[in-house]
Write a protein that holds these residues in place. Structure first.
Motif, PDB file in Angstrom:
ATOM      1  N   LEU A  59       0.835  -1.204   0.000  1.00 36.80           N
ATOM      2  CA  LEU A  59       0.000   0.000   0.000  1.00 36.80           C
ATOM      3  C   LEU A  59       0.872   1.257   0.000  1.00 36.80           C
ATOM      4  O   LEU A  59       0.597   2.216  -0.723  1.00 36.80           O
ATOM      5  N   ASN A  60       1.929   1.248   0.781  1.00 38.32           N
ATOM      6  CA  ASN A  60       2.879   2.357   0.829  1.00 38.32           C
ATOM      7  C   ASN A  60       3.461   2.634  -0.552  1.00 38.32           C
ATOM      8  O   ASN A  60       3.484   3.772  -1.018  1.00 38.32           O
ATOM      9  N   ASN A  61       3.923   1.594  -1.223  1.00 39.35           N
ATOM     10  CA  ASN A  61       4.547   1.756  -2.539  1.00 39.35           C
ATOM     11  C   ASN A  61       3.551   2.271  -3.572  1.00 39.35           C
ATOM     12  O   ASN A  61       3.883   3.138  -4.382  1.00 39.35           O
ATOM     13  N   THR A  62       2.332   1.747  -3.543  1.00 40.18           N
ATOM     14  CA  THR A  62       1.285   2.208  -4.470  1.00 40.18           C
ATOM     15  C   THR A  62       0.977   3.681  -4.240  1.00 40.18           C
ATOM     16  O   THR A  62       0.888   4.463  -5.188  1.00 40.18           O
ATOM     17  N   HIS A  63       0.832   4.057  -2.977  1.00 40.06           N
ATOM     18  CA  HIS A  63       0.458   5.430  -2.643  1.00 40.06           C
ATOM     19  C   HIS A  63       1.569   6.415  -3.007  1.00 40.06           C
ATOM     20  O   HIS A  63       1.314   7.483  -3.555  1.00 40.06           O
ATOM     21  N   ARG A  64       2.806   6.061  -2.717  1.00 43.21           N
ATOM     22  CA  ARG A  64       3.937   6.940  -3.034  1.00 43.21           C
ATOM     23  C   ARG A  64       4.142   7.065  -4.547  1.00 43.21           C
ATOM     24  O   ARG A  64       4.558   8.118  -5.019  1.00 43.21           O
ATOM     25  N   ALA A  65       3.828   6.014  -5.292  1.00 40.87           N
ATOM     26  CA  ALA A  65       3.937   6.072  -6.755  1.00 40.87           C
ATOM     27  C   ALA A  65       2.965   7.103  -7.330  1.00 40.87           C
ATOM     28  O   ALA A  65       3.213   7.685  -8.380  1.00 40.87           O
ATOM     29  N   ASP A  66       1.861   7.343  -6.612  1.00 45.09           N
ATOM     30  CA  ASP A  66       0.876   8.351  -7.030  1.00 45.09           C
ATOM     31  C   ASP A  66       1.191   9.734  -6.475  1.00 45.09           C
ATOM     32  O   ASP A  66       0.331  10.614  -6.443  1.00 45.09           O
ATOM     33  N   LYS A  67       2.429   9.910  -5.973  1.00 42.07           N
ATOM     34  CA  LYS A  67       2.903  11.210  -5.464  1.00 42.07           C
ATOM     35  C   LYS A  67       2.121  11.683  -4.240  1.00 42.07           C
ATOM     36  O   LYS A  67       1.828  12.862  -4.082  1.00 42.07           O
ATOM     37  N   LYS A  68       1.773  10.748  -3.376  1.00 41.69           N
ATOM     38  CA  LYS A  68       1.098  11.061  -2.122  1.00 41.69           C
ATOM     39  C   LYS A  68       1.931  10.516  -0.970  1.00 41.69           C
ATOM     40  O   LYS A  68       2.611   9.504  -1.097  1.00 41.69           O
ATOM     41  N   SER A  69       1.865  11.174   0.176  1.00 43.84           N
ATOM     42  CA  SER A  69       2.612  10.741   1.361  1.00 43.84           C
ATOM     43  C   SER A  69       1.868   9.627   2.086  1.00 43.84           C
ATOM     44  O   SER A  69       0.639   9.595   2.113  1.00 43.84           O
ATOM     45  N   PHE A  70       2.641   8.738   2.693  1.00 44.37           N
ATOM     46  CA  PHE A  70       2.108   7.624   3.474  1.00 44.37           C
ATOM     47  C   PHE A  70       2.971   7.520   4.725  1.00 44.37           C
ATOM     48  O   PHE A  70       4.170   7.248   4.632  1.00 44.37           O
ATOM     49  N   VAL A  71       2.386   7.780   5.895  1.00 42.35           N
ATOM     50  CA  VAL A  71       3.149   7.823   7.140  1.00 42.35           C
ATOM     51  C   VAL A  71       2.449   6.971   8.199  1.00 42.35           C
ATOM     52  O   VAL A  71       1.248   7.107   8.412  1.00 42.35           O
ATOM     53  N   LEU A  72       3.221   6.117   8.858  1.00 40.36           N
ATOM     54  CA  LEU A  72       2.720   5.335   9.981  1.00 40.36           C
ATOM     55  C   LEU A  72       3.135   6.020  11.278  1.00 40.36           C
ATOM     56  O   LEU A  72       4.262   6.520  11.378  1.00 40.36           O
ATOM     57  N   VAL A  73       2.241   6.032  12.259  1.00 39.63           N
ATOM     58  CA  VAL A  73       2.536   6.641  13.559  1.00 39.63           C
ATOM     59  C   VAL A  73       2.489   5.557  14.627  1.00 39.63           C
ATOM     60  O   VAL A  73       1.457   4.901  14.814  1.00 39.63           O
ATOM     61  N   SER A  74       3.631   5.358  15.292  1.00 36.93           N
ATOM     62  CA  SER A  74       3.701   4.436  16.418  1.00 36.93           C
ATOM     63  C   SER A  74       4.928   4.755  17.250  1.00 36.93           C
ATOM     64  O   SER A  74       6.016   4.922  16.701  1.00 36.93           O
ATOM     65  N   ASP A  75       4.723   4.828  18.545  1.00 40.26           N
ATOM     66  CA  ASP A  75       5.866   5.040  19.433  1.00 40.26           C
ATOM     67  C   ASP A  75       6.296   3.724  20.079  1.00 40.26           C
ATOM     68  O   ASP A  75       7.103   3.698  20.986  1.00 40.26           O
ATOM     69  N   LYS A  76       5.764   2.622  19.567  1.00 43.68           N
ATOM     70  CA  LYS A  76       6.051   1.307  20.139  1.00 43.68           C
ATOM     71  C   LYS A  76       6.979   0.468  19.263  1.00 43.68           C
ATOM     72  O   LYS A  76       7.079  -0.732  19.459  1.00 43.68           O
ATOM     73  N   VAL A  77       7.632   1.077  18.290  1.00 39.23           N
ATOM     74  CA  VAL A  77       8.526   0.336  17.397  1.00 39.23           C
ATOM     75  C   VAL A  77       9.953   0.833  17.570  1.00 39.23           C
ATOM     76  O   VAL A  77      10.179   1.956  18.019  1.00 39.23           O
ATOM     77  N   ASN A  78      10.873  -0.006  17.188  1.00 36.26           N
ATOM     78  CA  ASN A  78      12.268   0.403  17.141  1.00 36.26           C
ATOM     79  C   ASN A  78      12.492   1.048  15.773  1.00 36.26           C
ATOM     80  O   ASN A  78      12.532   0.354  14.756  1.00 36.26           O
ATOM     81  N   LEU A  79      12.610   2.352  15.739  1.00 37.08           N
ATOM     82  CA  LEU A  79      12.707   3.073  14.467  1.00 37.08           C
ATOM     83  C   LEU A  79      13.937   2.671  13.666  1.00 37.08           C
ATOM     84  O   LEU A  79      13.933   2.750  12.437  1.00 37.08           O
ATOM     85  N   ASP A  80      14.986   2.197  14.345  1.00 36.43           N
ATOM     86  CA  ASP A  80      16.198   1.767  13.644  1.00 36.43           C
ATOM     87  C   ASP A  80      15.971   0.488  12.846  1.00 36.43           C
ATOM     88  O   ASP A  80      16.706   0.211  11.899  1.00 36.43           O
ATOM     89  N   GLU A  81      14.967  -0.310  13.198  1.00 38.58           N
ATOM     90  CA  GLU A  81      14.675  -1.563  12.506  1.00 38.58           C
ATOM     91  C   GLU A  81      13.731  -1.378  11.319  1.00 38.58           C
ATOM     92  O   GLU A  81      13.550  -2.305  10.538  1.00 38.58           O
ATOM     93  N   MET A  82      13.125  -0.225  11.189  1.00 41.17           N
ATOM     94  CA  MET A  82      12.119  -0.015  10.159  1.00 41.17           C
ATOM     95  C   MET A  82      12.760   0.057   8.773  1.00 41.17           C
ATOM     96  O   MET A  82      13.832   0.636   8.607  1.00 41.17           O
ATOM     97  N   PRO A  83      12.093  -0.516   7.759  1.00 41.11           N
ATOM     98  CA  PRO A  83      12.629  -0.440   6.396  1.00 41.11           C
ATOM     99  C   PRO A  83      12.642   1.006   5.900  1.00 41.11           C
ATOM    100  O   PRO A  83      11.773   1.806   6.266  1.00 41.11           O
ATOM    101  N   ASP A  84      13.602   1.327   5.064  1.00 42.15           N
ATOM    102  CA  ASP A  84      13.730   2.687   4.540  1.00 42.15           C
ATOM    103  C   ASP A  84      12.537   3.090   3.672  1.00 42.15           C
ATOM    104  O   ASP A  84      12.250   4.277   3.528  1.00 42.15           O
ATOM    105  N   GLU A  85      11.843   2.124   3.088  1.00 42.45           N
ATOM    106  CA  GLU A  85      10.730   2.420   2.186  1.00 42.45           C
ATOM    107  C   GLU A  85       9.502   2.963   2.905  1.00 42.45           C
ATOM    108  O   GLU A  85       8.650   3.587   2.285  1.00 42.45           O
ATOM    109  N   ILE A  86       9.390   2.688   4.199  1.00 39.61           N
ATOM    110  CA  ILE A  86       8.207   3.096   4.954  1.00 39.61           C
ATOM    111  C   ILE A  86       8.600   4.152   5.985  1.00 39.61           C
ATOM    112  O   ILE A  86       9.560   3.974   6.727  1.00 39.61           O
TER     113      ILE A  86
END
Length: 110
Positions: A59-86
């Protein structure tokens, strides 16, 4: 899931469904949200894994391909482990900041 609109931004807040169910529901109803920048608020979850974040990758890739932002909000994740694409940020305020910066980048042709 709770859906709110703020101008050209759609904020979807996770309530009770699993992350996988939420991702599937968003894909099925994507036509309703495709013209908006998306903020997916996962802050109500006790914990969230990398595998659950990856559920949003298509969903992120589809949305960004249409020139729209896609942002997830969570303070319960390790941000260093997150993929660069999201883009994952700890607060909704930071999600708005990301959308603003990405809008500027799009205006400049990046």
């Amino acid at each position: 899931m709770i859906v709110d609109y703020d101008g050209n931004i759609c904020i979807i807040t996770q309530e009770k469904a699993t992350v996988k169910t939420l991702a599937n529901n968003l894909e099925v109803g994507y036509h309703k949200y495709k013209n908006y920048h998306l903020i997916i608020n996962l802050s109500s979850l006790e914990s969230i894994s990398l595998e659950e974040i990856v559920e949003f990758l298509r969903l992120n890739n589809t949305h960004r391909a249409d020139k729209k932002s896609f942002v997830l909000v969570s303070d319960k994740v390790n941000l260093d482990e997150m993929p660069d694409e999201i883009v994952v940020v700890p607060t909704q305020h930071e999600a708005y900041d990301i959308i603003e910066m990405e809008d500027i980048e799009r205006d400049l042709g990046f």
